[in-house]
Design an enzyme around this catalytic site. Structure first.
Site, mmCIF file in Angstrom:
data_model
loop_
_atom_site.group_PDB
_atom_site.id
_atom_site.type_symbol
_atom_site.label_atom_id
_atom_site.label_comp_id
_atom_site.label_asym_id
_atom_site.label_seq_id
_atom_site.Cartn_x
_atom_site.Cartn_y
_atom_site.Cartn_z
ATOM 1 N N ASP A 180 38.002 48.237 38.909
ATOM 2 C CA ASP A 180 37.317 47.631 40.048
ATOM 3 C C ASP A 180 38.093 47.959 41.313
ATOM 4 O OD1 ASP A 180 39.556 46.008 40.055
ATOM 5 O OD2 ASP A 180 38.449 44.117 39.918
ATOM 6 N N LYS B 19 32.606 49.918 34.322
ATOM 7 C CA LYS B 19 33.473 48.764 34.561
ATOM 8 C C LYS B 19 32.961 47.540 33.817
ATOM 9 C CE LYS B 19 33.200 45.534 37.410
ATOM 10 N NZ LYS B 19 33.026 44.618 38.563
#
Length: 217
Positions: free
Chosen positions: A146, A127
């Site tokens: 996320d 991420k």
């Protein structure tokens, strides 16, 4: 990796993805930063925190240690005090200091532009790497997943997966590579402002008429 949608479901998903890309014309990263290094540190600090909270911490952090070279030499206890408000401050302080040391020793003080090199940095997962490469360098390395992207993509029926890597793969199969970063930004904003965890504002969402609302009553 991932799953194959039936033709009708895939077409609906493709149309939903196009609709998502039409949301929030001014969509932008909500972390404050001036350089790729500042974005990298801010993104590491944002884990299990909020961008708003991180933005209250980073001005003092970068005032005291403005570069990777400076942060690499920061006293750990002082660093912990500065980042305390972001939560998990001991782990985060160690991670960003060690990250600074590696950026200096292996990359000449510059945040690498390569996904594999990014993933070797302490505190950096897919991420964070995808956010930094996409936002700071315009490199579409992957869709950053996320908690908001995970929740919204599942409610939209774009994936049935729960693991971030598998969600990422499913979404990347639906969105053209050059739009990966923009798509992630818009899903994040959709999750923060409309498709919230507890009380999604479906009645105000422009996607409501075609959203399957997976997992919602």
């Amino acid at each position: 990796m991932g799953y194959t949608l039936p033709v009708t479901d895939r077409q609906r998903s493709l149309e939903l993805c196009q609709a998502v890309l039409g949301l929030f014309p001014a969509a932008a990263c909500e972390l404050d930063y001036r350089t790729p290094w500042e974005l990298l540190v801010a993104t590491i600090l944002s884990a299990q925190s909020t961008d708003i909270r991180v933005n209250t911490v980073t001005p003092e952090l970068f005032r005291r240690w403005p570069t990777p070279h400076a942060l690499a030499r920061a006293p750990l206890e002082e660093l912990e005090d500065v980042v305390r408000a972001t939560g998990l401050y001991r782990n985060k302080a160690r991670a960003i200091r060690e990250c600074a040391r590696i950026v200096v020793s292996r990359h000449g003080g510059e945040v690498p532009r390569d996904l594999d090199a990014m993933l070797e940095l302490p505190g950096v997962g897919r991420k964070t790497a995808n956010v930094v490469l996409g936002e700071a360098y315009g490199i579409p390395a992957g869709i950053a997943v996320d908690t908001h992207v995970r929740r919204v993509s599942r409610r939209l029926g774009l994936t049935t997966e729960t693991a971030p890597e598998r969600i990422e793969a499913n979404l990347e199969a639906l969105v053209a590579r050059e739009w990966w970063h923009s798509f992630s930004l818009r899903l994040v904003l959709l999750g923060r402002r409309i498709c919230t965890a507890r009380r999604p504002a479906c009645d105000t969402c422009s996607l409501s008429g075609r959203c399957p609302k997976v997992g919602l009553p």
